[in-house]
Design a protein around this motif. Structure first.
Motif, PDB file in Angstrom:
ATOM      1  N   VAL A 155       0.813  -1.219   0.000  1.00  0.00           N
ATOM      2  CA  VAL A 155       0.000   0.000   0.000  1.00  0.00           C
ATOM      3  C   VAL A 155       0.847   1.270   0.000  1.00  0.00           C
ATOM      4  O   VAL A 155       0.596   2.189  -0.796  1.00  0.00           O
ATOM      5  CB  VAL A 155      -0.967   0.007   1.200  1.00  0.00           C
ATOM      6  CG1 VAL A 155      -1.705   1.338   1.308  1.00  0.00           C
ATOM      7  CG2 VAL A 155      -1.981  -1.135   1.072  1.00  0.00           C
ATOM      8  N   ALA A 156       1.850   1.346   0.864  1.00  0.00           N
ATOM      9  CA  ALA A 156       2.638   2.582   0.998  1.00  0.00           C
ATOM     10  C   ALA A 156       3.289   2.971  -0.315  1.00  0.00           C
ATOM     11  O   ALA A 156       3.165   4.116  -0.788  1.00  0.00           O
ATOM     12  CB  ALA A 156       3.700   2.404   2.084  1.00  0.00           C
ATOM     13  N   THR A 157       3.983   2.038  -0.935  1.00  0.00           N
ATOM     14  CA  THR A 157       4.702   2.331  -2.173  1.00  0.00           C
ATOM     15  C   THR A 157       3.743   2.538  -3.339  1.00  0.00           C
ATOM     16  O   THR A 157       3.892   3.479  -4.127  1.00  0.00           O
ATOM     17  CB  THR A 157       5.668   1.183  -2.496  1.00  0.00           C
ATOM     18  OG1 THR A 157       6.540   0.988  -1.388  1.00  0.00           O
ATOM     19  CG2 THR A 157       6.491   1.500  -3.716  1.00  0.00           C
ATOM     20  N   LEU A 158       2.761   1.668  -3.459  1.00  0.00           N
ATOM     21  CA  LEU A 158       1.847   1.716  -4.598  1.00  0.00           C
ATOM     22  C   LEU A 158       1.060   3.019  -4.658  1.00  0.00           C
ATOM     23  O   LEU A 158       0.959   3.652  -5.715  1.00  0.00           O
ATOM     24  CB  LEU A 158       0.882   0.524  -4.530  1.00  0.00           C
ATOM     25  CG  LEU A 158      -0.265   0.518  -5.546  1.00  0.00           C
ATOM     26  CD1 LEU A 158       0.273   0.494  -6.967  1.00  0.00           C
ATOM     27  CD2 LEU A 158      -1.191  -0.659  -5.294  1.00  0.00           C
ATOM     28  N   LEU A 159       0.481   3.439  -3.530  1.00  0.00           N
ATOM     29  CA  LEU A 159      -0.356   4.635  -3.553  1.00  0.00           C
ATOM     30  C   LEU A 159       0.466   5.896  -3.824  1.00  0.00           C
ATOM     31  O   LEU A 159       0.033   6.784  -4.561  1.00  0.00           O
ATOM     32  CB  LEU A 159      -1.133   4.762  -2.242  1.00  0.00           C
ATOM     33  CG  LEU A 159      -2.157   3.657  -1.970  1.00  0.00           C
ATOM     34  CD1 LEU A 159      -3.020   4.020  -0.768  1.00  0.00           C
ATOM     35  CD2 LEU A 159      -3.037   3.386  -3.179  1.00  0.00           C
ATOM     36  N   ALA A 160       1.662   5.976  -3.224  1.00  0.00           N
ATOM     37  CA  ALA A 160       2.521   7.128  -3.493  1.00  0.00           C
ATOM     38  C   ALA A 160       2.919   7.162  -4.964  1.00  0.00           C
ATOM     39  O   ALA A 160       2.932   8.226  -5.603  1.00  0.00           O
ATOM     40  CB  ALA A 160       3.759   7.071  -2.606  1.00  0.00           C
ATOM     41  N   PHE A 161       3.247   6.002  -5.511  1.00  0.00           N
ATOM     42  CA  PHE A 161       3.594   5.909  -6.935  1.00  0.00           C
ATOM     43  C   PHE A 161       2.422   6.352  -7.806  1.00  0.00           C
ATOM     44  O   PHE A 161       2.598   7.121  -8.763  1.00  0.00           O
ATOM     45  CB  PHE A 161       3.991   4.470  -7.272  1.00  0.00           C
ATOM     46  CG  PHE A 161       4.452   4.266  -8.687  1.00  0.00           C
ATOM     47  CD1 PHE A 161       5.806   4.297  -8.989  1.00  0.00           C
ATOM     48  CD2 PHE A 161       3.549   4.033  -9.706  1.00  0.00           C
ATOM     49  CE1 PHE A 161       6.248   4.108 -10.290  1.00  0.00           C
ATOM     50  CE2 PHE A 161       3.971   3.846 -11.016  1.00  0.00           C
ATOM     51  CZ  PHE A 161       5.325   3.883 -11.317  1.00  0.00           C
ATOM     52  N   ALA A 162       1.229   5.880  -7.481  1.00  0.00           N
ATOM     53  CA  ALA A 162       0.049   6.189  -8.290  1.00  0.00           C
ATOM     54  C   ALA A 162      -0.288   7.675  -8.287  1.00  0.00           C
ATOM     55  O   ALA A 162      -0.766   8.210  -9.285  1.00  0.00           O
ATOM     56  CB  ALA A 162      -1.151   5.380  -7.782  1.00  0.00           C
ATOM     57  N   VAL A 163      -0.032   8.343  -7.178  1.00  0.00           N
ATOM     58  CA  VAL A 163      -0.322   9.777  -7.087  1.00  0.00           C
ATOM     59  C   VAL A 163       0.650  10.586  -7.941  1.00  0.00           C
ATOM     60  O   VAL A 163       0.265  11.568  -8.598  1.00  0.00           O
ATOM     61  CB  VAL A 163      -0.277  10.250  -5.616  1.00  0.00           C
ATOM     62  CG1 VAL A 163      -0.286  11.765  -5.530  1.00  0.00           C
ATOM     63  CG2 VAL A 163      -1.456   9.671  -4.842  1.00  0.00           C
ATOM     64  N   LEU A 164       1.918  10.186  -7.967  1.00  0.00           N
ATOM     65  CA  LEU A 164       2.935  10.967  -8.682  1.00  0.00           C
ATOM     66  C   LEU A 164       3.103  10.568 -10.146  1.00  0.00           C
ATOM     67  O   LEU A 164       3.560  11.379 -10.957  1.00  0.00           O
ATOM     68  CB  LEU A 164       4.280  10.848  -7.972  1.00  0.00           C
ATOM     69  CG  LEU A 164       4.448  11.658  -6.690  1.00  0.00           C
ATOM     70  CD1 LEU A 164       5.842  11.459  -6.111  1.00  0.00           C
ATOM     71  CD2 LEU A 164       4.206  13.145  -6.949  1.00  0.00           C
ATOM     72  N   ALA A 165       2.773   9.339 -10.501  1.00  0.00           N
ATOM     73  CA  ALA A 165       3.014   8.849 -11.861  1.00  0.00           C
ATOM     74  C   ALA A 165       2.351   9.698 -12.951  1.00  0.00           C
ATOM     75  O   ALA A 165       2.981   9.971 -13.979  1.00  0.00           O
ATOM     76  CB  ALA A 165       2.588   7.394 -11.981  1.00  0.00           C
ATOM     77  N   PRO A 166       1.095  10.140 -12.783  1.00  0.00           N
ATOM     78  CA  PRO A 166       0.506  10.976 -13.840  1.00  0.00           C
ATOM     79  C   PRO A 166       1.222  12.319 -14.014  1.00  0.00           C
ATOM     80  O   PRO A 166       1.123  12.947 -15.066  1.00  0.00           O
ATOM     81  CB  PRO A 166      -0.940  11.194 -13.349  1.00  0.00           C
ATOM     82  CG  PRO A 166      -1.196  10.070 -12.403  1.00  0.00           C
ATOM     83  CD  PRO A 166       0.114   9.829 -11.727  1.00  0.00           C
ATOM     84  N   VAL A 167       1.926  12.752 -12.987  1.00  0.00           N
ATOM     85  CA  VAL A 167       2.640  14.027 -13.037  1.00  0.00           C
ATOM     86  C   VAL A 167       4.052  13.839 -13.561  1.00  0.00           C
ATOM     87  O   VAL A 167       4.524  14.579 -14.425  1.00  0.00           O
ATOM     88  CB  VAL A 167       2.693  14.678 -11.633  1.00  0.00           C
ATOM     89  CG1 VAL A 167       3.436  16.005 -11.672  1.00  0.00           C
ATOM     90  CG2 VAL A 167       1.290  14.853 -11.074  1.00  0.00           C
ATOM     91  N   SER A 168       4.752  12.810 -13.046  1.00  0.00           N
ATOM     92  CA  SER A 168       6.144  12.576 -13.421  1.00  0.00           C
ATOM     93  C   SER A 168       6.534  11.147 -13.089  1.00  0.00           C
ATOM     94  O   SER A 168       6.571  10.771 -11.913  1.00  0.00           O
ATOM     95  CB  SER A 168       7.069  13.555 -12.681  1.00  0.00           C
ATOM     96  OG  SER A 168       8.419  13.186 -12.813  1.00  0.00           O
ATOM     97  N   LEU A 169       6.857  10.354 -14.100  1.00  0.00           N
ATOM     98  CA  LEU A 169       7.284   8.976 -13.846  1.00  0.00           C
ATOM     99  C   LEU A 169       8.614   8.916 -13.085  1.00  0.00           C
ATOM    100  O   LEU A 169       8.775   8.078 -12.197  1.00  0.00           O
ATOM    101  CB  LEU A 169       7.396   8.203 -15.166  1.00  0.00           C
ATOM    102  CG  LEU A 169       6.093   7.620 -15.731  1.00  0.00           C
ATOM    103  CD1 LEU A 169       6.381   6.886 -17.030  1.00  0.00           C
ATOM    104  CD2 LEU A 169       5.424   6.688 -14.734  1.00  0.00           C
ATOM    105  N   PRO A 170       9.591   9.791 -13.402  1.00  0.00           N
ATOM    106  CA  PRO A 170      10.818   9.764 -12.591  1.00  0.00           C
ATOM    107  C   PRO A 170      10.547  10.042 -11.113  1.00  0.00           C
ATOM    108  O   PRO A 170      11.139   9.396 -10.237  1.00  0.00           O
ATOM    109  CB  PRO A 170      11.676  10.877 -13.222  1.00  0.00           C
ATOM    110  CG  PRO A 170      11.211  10.944 -14.632  1.00  0.00           C
ATOM    111  CD  PRO A 170       9.737  10.684 -14.569  1.00  0.00           C
ATOM    112  N   ALA A 171       9.658  10.992 -10.825  1.00  0.00           N
ATOM    113  CA  ALA A 171       9.324  11.285  -9.430  1.00  0.00           C
ATOM    114  C   ALA A 171       8.610  10.111  -8.785  1.00  0.00           C
ATOM    115  O   ALA A 171       8.838   9.795  -7.605  1.00  0.00           O
ATOM    116  CB  ALA A 171       8.450  12.540  -9.357  1.00  0.00           C
ATOM    117  N   ALA A 172       7.748   9.431  -9.541  1.00  0.00           N
ATOM    118  CA  ALA A 172       7.036   8.270  -9.012  1.00  0.00           C
ATOM    119  C   ALA A 172       8.017   7.147  -8.687  1.00  0.00           C
ATOM    120  O   ALA A 172       7.919   6.494  -7.640  1.00  0.00           O
ATOM    121  CB  ALA A 172       5.996   7.790 -10.018  1.00  0.00           C
ATOM    122  N   GLY A 173       8.970   6.902  -9.589  1.00  0.00           N
ATOM    123  CA  GLY A 173       9.993   5.891  -9.320  1.00  0.00           C
ATOM    124  C   GLY A 173      10.826   6.246  -8.110  1.00  0.00           C
ATOM    125  O   GLY A 173      11.160   5.384  -7.293  1.00  0.00           O
ATOM    126  N   ALA A 174      11.140   7.531  -7.973  1.00  0.00           N
ATOM    127  CA  ALA A 174      11.954   7.991  -6.847  1.00  0.00           C
ATOM    128  C   ALA A 174      11.227   7.796  -5.526  1.00  0.00           C
ATOM    129  O   ALA A 174      11.816   7.324  -4.546  1.00  0.00           O
ATOM    130  CB  ALA A 174      12.329   9.458  -7.035  1.00  0.00           C
TER     131      ALA A 174
END
Length: 332
Positions: A155-174
């Motif tokens: 949950v922790a990683t997935l939800l944070a990734f999902a929030v940032l991915a539409p804005v920036s994939l590098p930020a989501a990966g980070a």
């Protein structure tokens, strides 16, 4: 938006097909070796040891986060699809579902035949001494870990990734790599007996505040028991961790069982320790809760994407109005 959904879909397809990568090639294990090097006595003074731990907690997670962002950026430069593939690999490497469910199921099954094997296997889930645990206590440990790791490992990683991915994939990966690093630091250093781990434990408490409670909500939905979370409130704060008690107590209430770490805490004390059937049902409920979490991540990604689109349209309209206004007032 479609890119984000494709990335999430690819990440969990890899998890279902591959499970956990071998330890020697797993980046989380590499980070663990770095932490192992830093886990030493820097000073005989506890205050200075805690200060060293603060530096470690502040800087170490930035290492994998920077590498992750750089990898996505570099892959994007090579090919537009490359960034999405690398981002999916990062999400796959920083989440764990199949291996968690398989290990939990294996421990539960072993308690029906070989307690020695169950005691051996449960070490992959809990850190407690399992040498004297009964079958029910072994199942309890496995069920507790499944609930807690739903929050920590998914949950922790997935939800944070999902929030940032539409804005920036590098930020989501980070952010995915950063959260996984924070969890790893806490699991390796965050013990009361280790002053060097105090800062790591506090940081993990902060990062996991929302994910633990969201995981508890997902368990409630998955179990089809809307009041499980309400009943769990009275035991959620019993464990020493301010967060892990929420998903564990909720699962205990949803299954109507007692979950217990000897001499540390008891959750839902009115119930009995999990039976074999209870343990099997726990695996099913946690698996369904994971699906609920993935659906929530998709919804969050859609909301963020639509909000970003509306915001972009607003700024474009505002820029057009400013241009038209400037043209009207420009002296002739």
């Amino acid at each position: 938006m479609l890119t984000t959904l494709a990335v999430i879909g690819l990440a969990f397809s890899l998890d279902l097909l591959i499970g956990e990568p071998p330890t020697p090639i797993h980046p989380v294990a590499w980070f663990g070796r770095l932490v192992g090097v830093l886990d030493r006595v820097w000073s005989t003074d506890d205050r200075r040891q805690r200060l060293a731990g603060l530096v470690i907690a502040a800087l170490c997670p930035l290492v994998p986060a920077t590498v992750a962002a750089g990898a996505v950026l570099a892959a994007t430069e090579l090919h537009p699809i490359g960034g999405g593939i690398v981002a999916a690999l990062l999400l796959f490497l920083t989440t764990s579902l199949r291996s968690l469910l398989e290990l939990t199921e294996g421990v539960v099954a072993a308690t029906d035949g070989s307690l020695e094997r169950a005691r051996e296997d449960v070490r992959g889930l809990v850190g407690r001494d399992a040498s004297t645990l009964s079958a029910g206590e072994l199942r309890s440990g496995a069920v507790e870990s499944a609930a807690e790791n739903l929050a920590d490992g998914l949950v922790a990683t997935l939800l944070a990734f999902a929030v940032l991915a539409p804005v920036s994939l590098p930020a989501a990966g980070a952010i995915a790599a950063w959260i996984k690093a924070v969890n790893t630091l806490d699991s390796m250093l965050g013990y009361p007996s280790k002053p060097i781990g105090t800062a790591s434990a506090r940081l993990d408490d902060l990062v996991m505040y929302l994910p633990a409670r969201i995981a508890a909500g997902a368990i409630t939905i998955a179990a089809g028991d809307p009041l499980a979370l309400v009943r769990a409130r009275q035991w959620a704060r019993v464990p020493p961790s301010p967060n892990s008690g929420w998903p564990m107590a909720t699962l205990a209430c949803a299954l109507a069982v007692r979950l217990e770490k000897p001499d540390v805490y008891v959750l839902n004390p009115g119930g009995e320790l999990p039976t074999l059937a209870d343990g099997q049902r726990a695996v099913t409920v946690v698996g369904r809760a994971a699906v609920v979490s993935i659906v929530l991540a998709v919804v969050l990604a859609i909301v963020v994407s639509e909000f970003g689109r509306d915001l972009e349209a607003y700024w474009q309209a505002l820029a057009t109005l400013n241009t038209e206004h400037a043209a009207r007032v420009r002296p002739k």
